[in-house]
Design an enzyme around this catalytic site. Structure first.
Site, mmCIF file in Angstrom:
data_model
loop_
_atom_site.group_PDB
_atom_site.id
_atom_site.type_symbol
_atom_site.label_atom_id
_atom_site.label_comp_id
_atom_site.label_asym_id
_atom_site.label_seq_id
_atom_site.Cartn_x
_atom_site.Cartn_y
_atom_site.Cartn_z
ATOM 1 N N ASP A 147 0.817 -1.212 0.000
ATOM 2 C CA ASP A 147 0.000 0.000 0.000
ATOM 3 C C ASP A 147 0.854 1.267 0.000
ATOM 4 O OD1 ASP A 147 -2.581 1.158 -0.078
ATOM 5 O OD2 ASP A 147 -2.519 1.593 2.053
ATOM 6 N N SER A 206 -7.162 4.983 -0.286
ATOM 7 C CA SER A 206 -7.344 3.748 -1.041
ATOM 8 C C SER A 206 -8.830 3.382 -1.071
ATOM 9 C CB SER A 206 -6.554 2.608 -0.401
ATOM 10 O OG SER A 206 -5.179 2.930 -0.327
ATOM 11 N N GLN A 220 -4.576 -1.293 -7.592
ATOM 12 C CA GLN A 220 -5.319 -0.474 -6.627
ATOM 13 C C GLN A 220 -5.966 0.700 -7.336
ATOM 14 O OE1 GLN A 220 -3.568 2.468 -3.546
ATOM 15 N NE2 GLN A 220 -3.865 0.588 -2.361
#
Length: 291
Positions: free
Chosen positions: A206, A230, A280
């Site tokens: 991430d 996110s 993502q």
């Protein structure tokens, strides 16, 4: 193992409440009071994996959605649903809960290793990580211009050694093509526990991913006029992972639109093996100036 890595390892291990429920603690990584998305990715993967009875079955994919910001002052309860245990695959669903509200959910699939066809993408040619400055060194060089919490953290030994191949000036980033390469590994040594290494990789994935969508626009995450978060995150695990040795994060952002940035990446070990891939989409919104 340094203190920061020890703390992160303990975060990922979780406390078992019963056979399908686990409790996780948080660290305020950026001084925002919000839980870092990588933390819930790693913790949810750990929770799901601990309900798999067959030790030969390991996670080969995970798909997650971030629903609400997590509060670092509150523990996170992970509830695992055993969707299926078939002849070849197991499936699990995990919901992360704070104050009796779901803040995140994830589905994961597990399989034992078996022989089959093999091919992979070619690892990009980039400089060796030992020839590059660490992210901490780069932050320390501009510490007097960073937010106080980030400046304080830059003075401490981090749990991860992260080395951008082509670092940008975070205070004056300029416009770049939407591609980047970053080397990383743990800052110390983890025990030989495949689940811990895989959860640590989920945590690390991430970092830097959504930042790649900012590169063409002359922006960095330090810009206070940007709201970034996110939305969803997917990972596929292809081959054994060793977070004690250098891994290369090869990132790209094919698209940004409707206040969302889409990014994807391949992760290679230093020998050129493709060990994982991820994708993502995240919110990138300009916040109106206060009047």
């Amino acid at each position: 193992m340094n203190q920061a890595l020890t703390s992160l390892t303990e975060q990922l291990k979780l406390t078992s409440l019963d056979k399908d429920t686990f409790l996780g603690q948080s660290v305020d990584l950026f001084g925002s009071g919000r839980v870092f998305g990588g933390q819930v990715l790693g913790q949810s993967l750990m929770a799901a994996s601990r309900t798999i009875a067959n030790p030969k079955r390991e996670a080969h994919s995970m798909h997650a959605y971030f629903l609400l910001p997590g509060d670092t002052n509150e523990p996170i309860r992970y509830e695992v649903e055993r969707i299926r245990d078939g002849g070849s695959f197991s499936a699990r669903r995990v919901v992360a809960i704070q104050r009796e509200r779901p803040i995140f959910f994830m589905s994961a699939s597990f399989q034992a290793a078996e022989p089959g066809f093999e091919h992979q993408a070619t690892m990009p040619t980039v400089p060796s990580p030992t020839s590059l400055q660490s992210e901490v060194e780069l932050f320390r060089a501009i510490a007097n211009e960073l937010p106080p919490t980030m400046a304080e953290r830059a003075m401490q030994a981090p749990p991860l050694d992260i080395r951008p191949v082509n670092p940008i000036n975070l205070l004056n980033p300029g416009a770049h093509l939407p591609y980047s390469h970053v080397w990383f590994k743990v800052n110390g040594s983890l025990p030989e526990d495949p689940l811990l290494h895989k959860s640590m990789l989920a945590y690390t994935s991430d970092l830097h991913l959504l930042d790649t969508a900012l590169l063409p626009h002359g922006q960095s995450f330090l810009n206070p006029s940007l709201q970034m978060a996110s939305i969803d995150h997917a990972m596929w695990f292809h081959r054994p992972i060793n977070m004690n040795d250098w891994l290369l994060y090869a990132l790209e952002s094919p698209s940004a639109s409707n206040a969302r940035g889409f990014c994807r990446a391949n992760i290679f070990d230093r020998h050129g093996h493709l060990v994982a891939s991820c994708a993502q989409e995240g919110l990138i919104r300009k916040v109106p100036a206060k009047t």
